[in-house]
Design an enzyme around this catalytic site. Structure first.
Site, mmCIF file in Angstrom:
data_model
loop_
_atom_site.group_PDB
_atom_site.id
_atom_site.type_symbol
_atom_site.label_atom_id
_atom_site.label_comp_id
_atom_site.label_asym_id
_atom_site.label_seq_id
_atom_site.Cartn_x
_atom_site.Cartn_y
_atom_site.Cartn_z
ATOM 1 N N SER A 41 -0.278 -5.989 10.539
ATOM 2 C CA SER A 41 0.638 -4.920 11.394
ATOM 3 C C SER A 41 0.551 -3.519 10.411
ATOM 4 O O SER A 41 0.555 -3.600 8.955
ATOM 5 C CB SER A 41 2.090 -5.310 11.321
ATOM 6 O OG SER A 41 2.110 -6.461 11.750
ATOM 7 N N SER B 185 5.328 -6.395 -1.209
ATOM 8 C CA SER B 185 5.669 -5.747 -0.054
ATOM 9 C C SER B 185 4.618 -4.735 0.357
ATOM 10 O O SER B 185 4.189 -4.040 -0.806
ATOM 11 C CB SER B 185 6.934 -5.485 0.205
ATOM 12 O OG SER B 185 7.202 -4.426 -0.738
ATOM 13 N N LYS B 186 4.346 -4.471 1.424
ATOM 14 C CA LYS B 186 3.485 -3.197 1.740
ATOM 15 C C LYS B 186 4.316 -1.803 1.267
ATOM 16 O O LYS B 186 3.384 -0.936 0.738
ATOM 17 C CB LYS B 186 3.162 -2.859 3.169
ATOM 18 C CG LYS B 186 2.253 -4.215 3.837
ATOM 19 C CD LYS B 186 1.944 -3.849 5.205
ATOM 20 C CE LYS B 186 1.235 -5.168 5.754
ATOM 21 N NZ LYS B 186 1.702 -5.437 7.018
ATOM 22 N N SER B 187 5.518 -1.872 1.200
ATOM 23 C CA SER B 187 6.105 -0.654 0.832
ATOM 24 C C SER B 187 6.199 -0.547 -0.402
ATOM 25 O O SER B 187 6.235 0.566 -1.279
ATOM 26 C CB SER B 187 7.651 -0.626 1.400
ATOM 27 O OG SER B 187 8.214 -1.690 1.260
ATOM 28 N N HIS C 207 -1.419 -4.508 0.617
ATOM 29 C CA HIS C 207 -1.139 -4.900 -0.683
ATOM 30 C C HIS C 207 -1.914 -6.029 -1.069
ATOM 31 O O HIS C 207 -2.633 -6.399 -0.403
ATOM 32 C CB HIS C 207 0.065 -4.727 -0.673
ATOM 33 C CG HIS C 207 0.976 -5.922 0.096
ATOM 34 N ND1 HIS C 207 0.748 -7.270 -0.330
ATOM 35 C CD2 HIS C 207 1.392 -5.819 1.183
ATOM 36 C CE1 HIS C 207 1.525 -7.990 0.574
ATOM 37 N NE2 HIS C 207 1.979 -7.095 1.461
#
Ligand code: GLU
Length: 300
Positions: free
Chosen positions: A14, A235-237, A20
């Protein structure tokens, strides 16, 4: 490309943030399993949730995968372009009486922990007060799904009790992941779904939906979820071990080792092509870790 391949797998990010290390781990694992089986590996962009997506991120993810040598064997499909396929599946479920419109809000369902078993909304779906209904799959009592995961073994879930009637089309107008993933995995002829352990508890829902739509169930294999040294999900963030497209070898080597494989097999490889070739030859699926999580080991 045959219509019924022996093995076709995919990676389906997504575009909500840069890839990551956990995404690379899942992508590399699914790629190795596909190559080991002499099969195909496709990439699909799951851009179904515009409020959570970042402009240009899908292209960036694809460039990153390419820098790591992970290239789709078929043109990349974007879910944002496939609404008519999801609509056709949803219409079939509605016509067959297997799905229903629902205006229950989160607070309406608070008493049951968010699990929907019957509509309890104060406002009926046809009240015309401007509230858009969601569409849910009806999950009858006793809908227990069991399957054998390629790595995690037998998994059983009472979907009615643990999940309830789940959303296929959201009240905000967007398609739900569960519907889109089932439709696309089937229409793209996927035989093998390899992904992270965080999606293991979605699989029984997806199998129920396949049955409701008369679609085949692929094989499933859930790789452990990569956590940081403190056991937290990457996480991607977060900035955990950024996956650097300009320097792909170190992250590929770490991922290889965390996939349970012999580090010596890659020791003589100085570029991505050579590493992936050596990896394809040496990969042993039996060595994959059969765990829910695996913690990041930074040293190569
Ligand atoms: N798009 C999902 C994600 O990025 C993965 C879906 C899947 O592999 O089934 O978490």
């Amino acid at each position: 490309m045959s219509l019924s391949p022996i093995y076709r797998g995919r990676f389906a990010p997504s575009p909500t943030g840069p890839l990551h290390f956990g995404s690379l781990y899942a992508a590399f694992g699914s790629w190795l399993l596909a190559r080991n089986a002499g099969g195909e590996w496709w990439i699909r962009i799951e851009d179904l949730d515009p409020p959570r997506e970042i402009e240009g991120m899908a292209d960036r993810q694809l460039q990153t995968l390419l820098a790591f040598g992970l290239e789709s064997d078929a043109p990349v499909v974007r879910q944002s372009e496939r609404g008519s396929q999801y609509r056709a599946a949803l219409d079939r479920l509605l016509t067959d009486g297997l799905a229903f419109t629902c205006t229950c809000s989160r607070s309406d369902l608070a008493a049951t922990g968010g699990i929907h078993r019957a509509c309890v909304a104060a406002v009926p779906a046809d009240a015309g007060d401007g509230r858009q209904p969601a569409i849910r799959l009806r999950v009858p009592d006793g809908s227990t799904v069991a399957f054998v995961d390629g790595l995690q073994g037998e998994v059983t879930q009472d979907v009615a009790a643990e999940v309830g009637d789940f959303v296929l089309h959201r009240a905000d107008g967007y398609w739900a992941y569960q519907l889109a993933v089932v439709v696309d995995d089937a229409l793209q002829g996927m035989t093998d779904i390899v992904r992270g352990h965080d999606l293991l508890d979605s699989t029984p829902r997806q199998i129920l939906l396949q049955r409701a739509l008369g679609l085949p169930t692929p094989r499933y294999l859930h790789l452990p979820l990569v956590t940081d040294a403190d056991g937290r999900k990457l996480s991607k963030s977060s900035a955990d071990l950024p996956v650097d497209p300009d320097d792909p070898l170190p992250a590929l080597r770490v991922a290889w080792r965390m996939l349970g494989q012999d580090p010596d097999a890659l020791s003589q490889t100085g570029n991505v092509t050579a590493l992936l070739r050596a990896g394809t030859e040496a990969f042993d699926p039996q060595k994959l870790p059969r765990a829910a999580t695996v913690s990041l080991q930074r040293t190569t």
